[in-house]
Design a protein around this motif. Structure first.
Motif, short mmCIF file in Angstrom:
data_model
loop_
_atom_site.label_atom_id
_atom_site.label_comp_id
_atom_site.label_asym_id
_atom_site.label_seq_id
_atom_site.Cartn_x
_atom_site.Cartn_y
_atom_site.Cartn_z
N TYR A 108 -28.96 -7.18 0.66
CA TYR A 108 -27.78 -7.44 -0.16
C TYR A 108 -26.85 -8.63 0.35
CZ TYR A 108 -23.06 -6.47 -1.87
OH TYR A 108 -21.89 -6.60 -2.40
N ASN A 109 -26.37 -9.52 -0.38
CA ASN A 109 -25.57 -10.63 0.05
C ASN A 109 -24.27 -10.50 -0.84
OD1 ASN A 109 -24.18 -12.97 0.83
ND2 ASN A 109 -26.01 -14.23 0.72
N HIS A 112 -23.13 -12.87 -3.49
CA HIS A 112 -23.70 -13.45 -4.74
C HIS A 112 -22.74 -12.70 -6.05
CE1 HIS A 112 -27.88 -13.72 -2.96
NE2 HIS A 112 -27.31 -14.75 -2.80
N PRO A 170 -25.28 -18.49 4.53
CA PRO A 170 -25.00 -17.27 5.11
C PRO A 170 -23.59 -17.14 5.36
CG PRO A 170 -26.81 -18.71 6.03
CD PRO A 170 -26.13 -19.38 4.87
N ALA A 171 -22.98 -15.66 5.39
CA ALA A 171 -21.76 -15.59 5.51
C ALA A 171 -21.23 -15.55 7.11
CB ALA A 171 -21.50 -13.98 5.00
N CYS A 184 -25.69 -20.26 -2.07
CA CYS A 184 -25.85 -19.21 -1.27
C CYS A 184 -25.72 -19.69 0.07
CB CYS A 184 -26.88 -18.36 -1.60
SG CYS A 184 -26.79 -17.75 -3.38
#
Length: 520
Positions: free
Chosen positions: A440-441, A444, A196-197, A194
């Motif tokens: 919310y990510n 995922h 960061p976007a 995971c």
């Protein structure tokens, strides 16, 4: 994704000419001379394949028109000469399979010579391809080069500074040097990382009258995929895309008249890809290929200047989510190169002040879309309205909001204050069993979209039925003549022979053990 400054001062340069609303072609150079590239080669190939299946599956103008791929180990080799990305996914997939099969254990001497040679060869090949394309009536006047390496990016920039002095860089828009960092620890098998976007920033190094982006990125599929997806954004900066019109707000009688407005010049950026533009997806294909409707702010790429006139402010808690619809767009201060530096700086400062004030007041803005077409044929102009939402970053979010004609009647029964324990108990127990996340990510969640697109885009090569030997026509030309047709352009002095473009992976002694078929 991190970035660092390698020089004390950076300089902004403005190109003399720009292609009209056109994406740059891409040259990808992969440096295999660094140690322990086996895992990096695998994740890089997967991230590239994932991104390119999106590019090939999206309707409308191609966001990556041309692609060329080089590897350096230590000599440069062109695995893929310039190829049109759309309708050529099978060929690109075969090239990525060959990339996976390359020796990747860093058994080559390091140095920047091979990378610089690949840059020179790619630019020469692009110039020749552009010449052939211009003769056929199509134009593509700019190219970007992305270099992946595990070497010191600082040293590689020094090599380029020395050896690209006499190279024609007119068509080169930008060079990206991506330094791939190894993870400090290995994740368990099957656990997706995971990251960061939106950690995407860069430092611009001004050498040779042009900018070089130097970035660092971790060697995992998600980080590399998000970097490749920056190719999908609209790169047209020849003009601003949106004018945000605000009242002047003069406080004294000597101020400007009420008709005077304040104009913030902005650019629009997509937040999401429109699922309806992906061919064959479950969301429907009726809209695929059609221009954006009256109710949407912008299509891709931006076809004209949009104007949003702010008509009133709204309290943030007073906007119901059910009346917002459509894909969101991000509003940023423009980076249009035709504006002078002082105007760009003033415009950016005013935009940041607007974001700060809206956040402090907890306000949203209601804006009306000004019609682009004022032709006499339009007897009645239909207006669309939008909500502009602030955030804690220097950006605004814009979404379409419902109007009277579109709204359907709905009833919302009041919520009871108390409920029987026999009903609340099972519900509370079910909710307590759920895993709770703070935020919310989207990284995922996986929907198997990549796997679906790859299978639907893959077209195996057509094989003709075999004929008896006595019925086969005689061949008067050598086999090498047919192989040359694979190259996108004629062989160049510096480019590798097209006969080496697609070598069988089994011919390599130290090939990695990867299947030539696509993997998810």
């Amino acid at each position: 994704m991190n970035s660092r400054k390698l020089l004390s001062e950076t300089r902004r340069t403005f190109p003399a000419t720009k292609a009209h609303c056109q994406q740059p072609s891409r040259i990808l150079i992969v440096d295999f001379t660094s140690p322990s590239w086996a895992s990096t080669c695998s994740v890089l190939s997967e991230a590239l394949e994932n991104t390119l299946c999106l590019v090939c599956g999206l309707a409308g103008p191609c966001r990556v028109p041309l692609l060329s791929l080089y590897v350096v180990q230590p000599q440069k080799e062109c695995l893929l000469p310039f190829t049109q990305v759309k309708e050529n996914f099978a060929r690109i997939q075969a090239c990525i399979s060959e990339l996976r099969s390359l020796p990747a254990e860093g058994c080559f001497p390091q140095g920047g010579n091979g990378v610089v040679q690949a840059v020179q060869d790619g630019l020469q090949q692009f110039k020749q391809y552009s010449r052939h394309a211009a003769a056929g009536g199509s134009t593509n006047s700019s190219v970007e080069i992305t270099i992946f390496t595990s070497q010191s990016s600082k040293e590689m920039v020094k090599q380029m500074e020395k050896k690209l002095k006499d190279v024609d860089l007119v068509s080169l828009r930008r060079i990206q040097v991506i330094e791939i960092l190894k993870r400090d620890f290995l994740e368990p098998e099957g656990v997706e990382q995971c990251v960061p976007a939106e950690e995407h920033s860069s430092s611009d190094i001004a050498i040779l009258g042009m900018d070089i982006d130097v970035q660092t990125v971790e060697d995992n599929v998600i980080s590399l995929e998000m970097l490749f997806k920056t190719w999908l954004h609209d790169y047209g900066t020849e003009r601003e895309q949106l004018h945000l019109l605000l009242p002047s707000g003069g406080f004294s009688h000597a101020a400007a008249p009420k008709s005077t407005i304040m104009c913030l010049k902005c650019d629009l950026q997509e937040r999401l890809l429109d699922p309806a533009l992906l061919s064959g997806t479950a969301d429907g294909t009726a809209r695929a290929g059609y221009p954006s409707s009256l109710w949407h702010v912008a299509a891709w790429p931006a076809t004209g200047l949009h104007k949003l006139r702010v008509v009133k402010a709204l309290k943030s808690e007073g906007v119901c989510e059910s009346v917002l619809y459509g894909l969101p767009f991000i509003i940023k201060p423009t980076s249009c190169w035709q504006l002078d530096w002082d105007e760009l700086e003033t415009n950016q400062q005013s935009f940041h002040a607007l974001c700060h004030s809206l956040l402090k007041r907890k306000w949203m803005l209601l804006a009306k879309h000004e019609p682009q077409n004022t032709s006499p044929n339009w007897n009645t102009v239909v207006h669309s309205y939008y909500i502009i939402v602030p955030s804690d970053s220097a950006t605004l979010l814009v979404k379409a909001v419902a109007i009277r004609e579109l709204l359907l009647p709905s009833t919302f029964p009041a919520l009871l204050a108390e409920h029987p324990e026999r009903v609340c108990g099972p519900i509370e127990s079910a909710l307590n069993s759920l895993e709770v996340e703070v935020a919310y990510n989207p990284l995922h969640l996986k929907s198997n979209l990549y796997k679906y697109l790859k299978s639907s885009l893959y077209k195996p090569p057509h094989r003709q039925p075999t004929q008896p030997r006595e019925q086969r026509p005689e061949r008067h030309q050598p086999k090498q003549t047919q192989s040359r047709a694979k190259a996108a352009v004629a062989p160049l002095l510096m480019a590798s022979s097209p006969l080496q473009t697609f070598r069988p992976a089994a011919a390599r002694r130290h090939s990695c053990e990867h299947s030539p078929l696509p993997k998810e």
